[in-house]
Design an enzyme around this catalytic site. Sequence first.
Site, short mmCIF file in Angstrom:
data_model
loop_
_atom_site.label_atom_id
_atom_site.label_comp_id
_atom_site.label_asym_id
_atom_site.label_seq_id
_atom_site.Cartn_x
_atom_site.Cartn_y
_atom_site.Cartn_z
N ARG A 103 0.91 -1.26 -0.45
CA ARG A 103 -0.21 -0.38 0.00
C ARG A 103 0.77 0.59 0.10
O ARG A 103 1.84 1.62 0.93
CB ARG A 103 -1.42 -0.24 1.15
CG ARG A 103 -1.39 1.57 1.46
CD ARG A 103 -2.58 1.47 2.59
NE ARG A 103 -3.62 0.78 2.20
CZ ARG A 103 -5.07 0.75 2.32
NH1 ARG A 103 -5.13 1.41 3.75
NH2 ARG A 103 -5.92 0.05 1.61
N HIS A 130 -7.47 0.51 -6.73
CA HIS A 130 -7.79 -0.04 -4.74
C HIS A 130 -8.00 -0.94 -5.15
O HIS A 130 -9.95 -1.55 -5.78
CB HIS A 130 -8.84 0.79 -4.17
CG HIS A 130 -8.60 0.26 -2.73
ND1 HIS A 130 -7.91 -0.96 -2.31
CD2 HIS A 130 -9.27 0.61 -2.13
CE1 HIS A 130 -8.08 -0.85 -1.56
NE2 HIS A 130 -8.75 -0.47 -0.60
N GLN A 133 -10.34 -4.28 -3.11
CA GLN A 133 -11.45 -3.35 -2.32
C GLN A 133 -12.64 -3.71 -3.99
O GLN A 133 -13.78 -4.16 -3.33
CB GLN A 133 -11.22 -1.62 -2.41
CG GLN A 133 -12.48 -1.35 -1.38
CD GLN A 133 -13.46 -2.11 -0.40
OE1 GLN A 133 -11.97 -1.68 0.89
NE2 GLN A 133 -14.31 -1.97 -0.19
N ASP A 222 -17.64 7.32 -1.41
CA ASP A 222 -16.09 7.47 -0.27
C ASP A 222 -15.42 8.94 -0.29
O ASP A 222 -16.32 9.81 -0.21
CB ASP A 222 -14.83 6.95 -1.92
CG ASP A 222 -13.97 7.02 -1.08
OD1 ASP A 222 -13.62 6.26 0.73
OD2 ASP A 222 -12.48 6.62 -1.96
N CYS A 263 -16.43 1.43 0.92
CA CYS A 263 -15.10 0.82 1.66
C CYS A 263 -14.28 0.85 2.79
O CYS A 263 -14.02 -0.06 3.63
CB CYS A 263 -13.70 1.66 0.80
SG CYS A 263 -13.34 2.26 0.70
N ARG A 291 -13.28 -8.33 1.44
CA ARG A 291 -12.45 -8.14 1.57
C ARG A 291 -11.64 -9.34 1.38
O ARG A 291 -10.24 -9.66 0.95
CB ARG A 291 -11.33 -6.80 2.21
CG ARG A 291 -11.95 -5.61 2.73
CD ARG A 291 -11.74 -5.56 0.86
NE ARG A 291 -9.77 -4.97 0.78
CZ ARG A 291 -9.41 -4.20 1.82
NH1 ARG A 291 -10.20 -3.09 1.58
NH2 ARG A 291 -7.91 -3.89 0.87
#
Length: 306
Positions: A103, A130, A133, A222, A263, A291
């Site tokens: 990440r 991402h 996700q 988001d 998310c 996830r």
Amino acid sequence: MKKDLLKLLDLTGEEIHEILDVADQLKYDQKHGIPHEHLKGQTLAMIFEKNSTRTRVSFETGMFQLGGHALFLSGKESQIGRGEPIEDTARVLSRYCDGIMIRTFSQEGVEKLAEYADIPVINGLTDFCHPCQVLADLMTVREHKAKLAGLKMCYIGDGNNMANSLIVGGLKCGMAVSVACPEGYDPDPAVLEFAKSEPEFKFELCRDPKQAAAGADVVFTDVWASMGQEGEKAEREKAFAGVYCVDDALMAVTNPGCMVQHCLPAHRGEEITAEVFEAHADEIFDEAENRLHAQKAVMYLLMKKD
Ligand code: CP
Ligand code: NVA
């Protein structure tokens, strides 16, 4: 040749469905106590240059459930934080480990890590995308709606890493994708180019959240300011506040039974109201749970020894 998961643009719709099918199977195995230690004895190195709760815990737990081991490397505390080149980190970790999850900020950095590593590299979020996700998101929508193709997905808010991956993942799985962002906060140009690349893609980018949400089967949103954008918080609030919010009025124009996905972490009162969040909390926490299953599928498919 080793394979990586760097971005959804690199996968076909069939490959995405294969990951989702394996994820469903691994979820079933876990829920029914069926052993699935497919990665026994293997080690995943997890590099974090940004904060995380879900990604760290789900990868570490997932690796354990697959019979392997995961180790946490913080960007700051490892030599990465003191400027050791990513090319050298890649070659060193390849001598100890069986896979790398990273990440970080730059997508180019992740691509370079994968180029120099002899072991699979998994993108656990960059400024650009991402993918893990969105695999979990697609898995959750498919679980709740029994299909993806033909459904309408809408995304309200910043044209960020989540928007980029949702557009690509949604279109590759045959969904119609409609995005509402304020001017100046559009998704990445490469993603907008991709959305125009196939005549059968149903894609719309607009400024009006209600236009994007009309007839939607699933609404995504988001945060307005992502990790690394803390300095832009005030300016972003001005661009988004009061308009780019998933609230009851927005949900009223969607299809009956429309899902809401986030998310996480969520900022209630900003991109989503507390009322809408709580009304859809089961779906949102299914998404968080998935996830684990989706990433176990990715690790299994990339790291299993034939
Ligand atoms: N959604 C997500 O990636 O959460 P974390 O930042 O907690 O890992
Ligand atoms: N867009 C958010 C996603 C967090 C999971 C960020 O990058 O901070």
